[in-house]
Write a protein that holds these residues in place. Sequence first.
Motif, mmCIF file in Angstrom:
data_model
loop_
_atom_site.group_PDB
_atom_site.id
_atom_site.type_symbol
_atom_site.label_atom_id
_atom_site.label_comp_id
_atom_site.label_asym_id
_atom_site.label_seq_id
_atom_site.Cartn_x
_atom_site.Cartn_y
_atom_site.Cartn_z
ATOM 1 N N GLY A 157 0.814 -1.213 0.000
ATOM 2 C CA GLY A 157 0.000 0.000 0.000
ATOM 3 C C GLY A 157 0.848 1.264 0.000
ATOM 4 N N TRP A 160 2.651 1.719 -3.494
ATOM 5 C CA TRP A 160 1.768 2.253 -4.536
ATOM 6 C C TRP A 160 1.410 3.711 -4.247
ATOM 7 C CZ3 TRP A 160 1.595 0.126 -9.002
ATOM 8 C CH2 TRP A 160 1.647 -1.268 -9.167
ATOM 9 N N ALA A 161 1.237 4.064 -2.983
ATOM 10 C CA ALA A 161 0.908 5.450 -2.636
ATOM 11 C C ALA A 161 2.065 6.385 -2.981
ATOM 12 C CB ALA A 161 0.552 5.555 -1.154
ATOM 13 N N ALA A 183 -3.148 1.526 -4.351
ATOM 14 C CA ALA A 183 -2.703 1.714 -2.964
ATOM 15 C C ALA A 183 -3.862 1.548 -1.993
ATOM 16 C CB ALA A 183 -2.075 3.104 -2.810
ATOM 17 N N VAL A 198 -0.713 5.836 4.848
ATOM 18 C CA VAL A 198 -1.059 5.609 3.444
ATOM 19 C C VAL A 198 -2.249 6.475 3.057
ATOM 20 C CG1 VAL A 198 -1.856 3.908 1.767
ATOM 21 C CG2 VAL A 198 -0.123 3.272 3.455
#
Length: 531
Positions: A157, A160-161, A183, A198
């Motif tokens: 997560g 991807w964030a 994310a 996140v």
Amino acid sequence: MPEGLAQWGPELFLMREGERRRGPAPENDVGRGIAQGGFEPCLLTVLRLSVGREPGTSPTRGWLPRALARTGHLVRAAELAYTSGDELEQSTELLELVKAAAGAGDPGGAQALAESIPLRQLRDQALVSLVPAWARGGEGDRAVALVEKIRYPHNWGWAWALLAKATADSGDIAEARGFAARADAEARRCAVDGVDEVLGLLVDVAVATGDHDRAAELADRLEEMARSRNPAGWFKPRPLAVVLAREAREGDFGRLDALLHPPPESAVGAGGRPCGWALGEPGDRGRVWEGDLDGSAAYPVSARLPLDARDMACVLDAVDETADLDVALALADRAETLLETGDGRDHDVLVRSLTLLLARHGQVERATALTQGLDLDLSMAQQADMVGELARSGDTDGAEALAHAITDRRAHDRALIEVVRRLVLRGDQGRAEVVARLIDDGWAQGEALLAVARGMARHGDPDGAERLTRSIACRGTRARALAALVELSEPPRARRLAAQVVVLGGWETALPVLERILPRSVAVVVDRMTS
């Protein structure tokens, strides 16, 4: 607490103690004649000799190997890391080297090193840190491939964030939203510590891509996490505080007020049993209910507010001087109410943030009144902090007047240092030097003159700046002043000044500013230390 720590502040206190122990600067401008022509071999020789006299820092961890990584000696830095400590220590140091190399523009070398880290979790962290580096360099496909190589789901997560944020910063809105969706999906699938971070980053992505409905939805989820949090409180960084500060700057206090003043019905659960907490009288806060309130054993009631004093302090800290005065005053009113109705925990933390917010917006009298109930040392310290905030807001006249009103000489001198620094940034070098000369403490005056010399050099008077450094009394402070001039000088002059820094302050003072003009110097020092 050591005597004077509060008044000087941690940073200046430690610096002052260390430099005063080194004694006064020599009267005869020692080192001024060294490397007059600014030749590299002369400076490298001076560095080698200095390291021979002061073995000092270990070359296997900390700043030195990271400096090697930043200056193109990543392999040498890794070799040093592998010679120190156990597998955990090695992996931790290698992770820092990966970050240093990536920050210096070598993501390829950094990734090769990351994939060699022995401990899998730290290897994952290193790969995560490289994702935005590849994306910012225009290598989106490599960044995606790297995310897919990360092993542990609880890292997906965040990876991807980070990729979504880097992509949004580059202007690719559609791609950024796609990565943000990935994310979010990973954050929902793997609910572990750090999910709030996140979500906080995804709020930034949503705002950057213009999706304000999405930003509001993510903020709602952050708020829900705050309401159901562990009684131990939030953990840094506090992403909801950033969201609340952003909403406040836009004039929207709805979420903040909901966290400060929940509806009364939230204090009663099914069957009439108390649950959570209610905003009652100050004396009720912290009470643990006992007895058979509804015919069965009662449950303890959490005394914590969804937004407590420390959390509110984070909100205030996130609101900078660009906020409107009306916004600052509205936040101040809410913070003062929380101080009056709260349970007393972290009271001084919130008072400090509140006084700084008020000072940033010119509300000096109100801020000063808040310091009256504090311990005398803390009160003086916070008044010095207020001077700094007032000066940064542009009111240097008011800041200087407030500084002179401080009765503790240490806090008074620290406050004047802040005034001098702000005057320098405004380009008023003459007045800055006049104020610096008003400082009684010898070391503090030198610290202020250092700022003046830096300002003179930045505004095109390197000769005057160099002359001014000769009036700084403490040896260590004068060495730092010359090092500041190294950063602002052309290579020949910078090398000549750096040689003087080495003579006055040792290689540790000079080396950080030599990375730009003489990258080989780091390797020379390390080789000398390990030979």
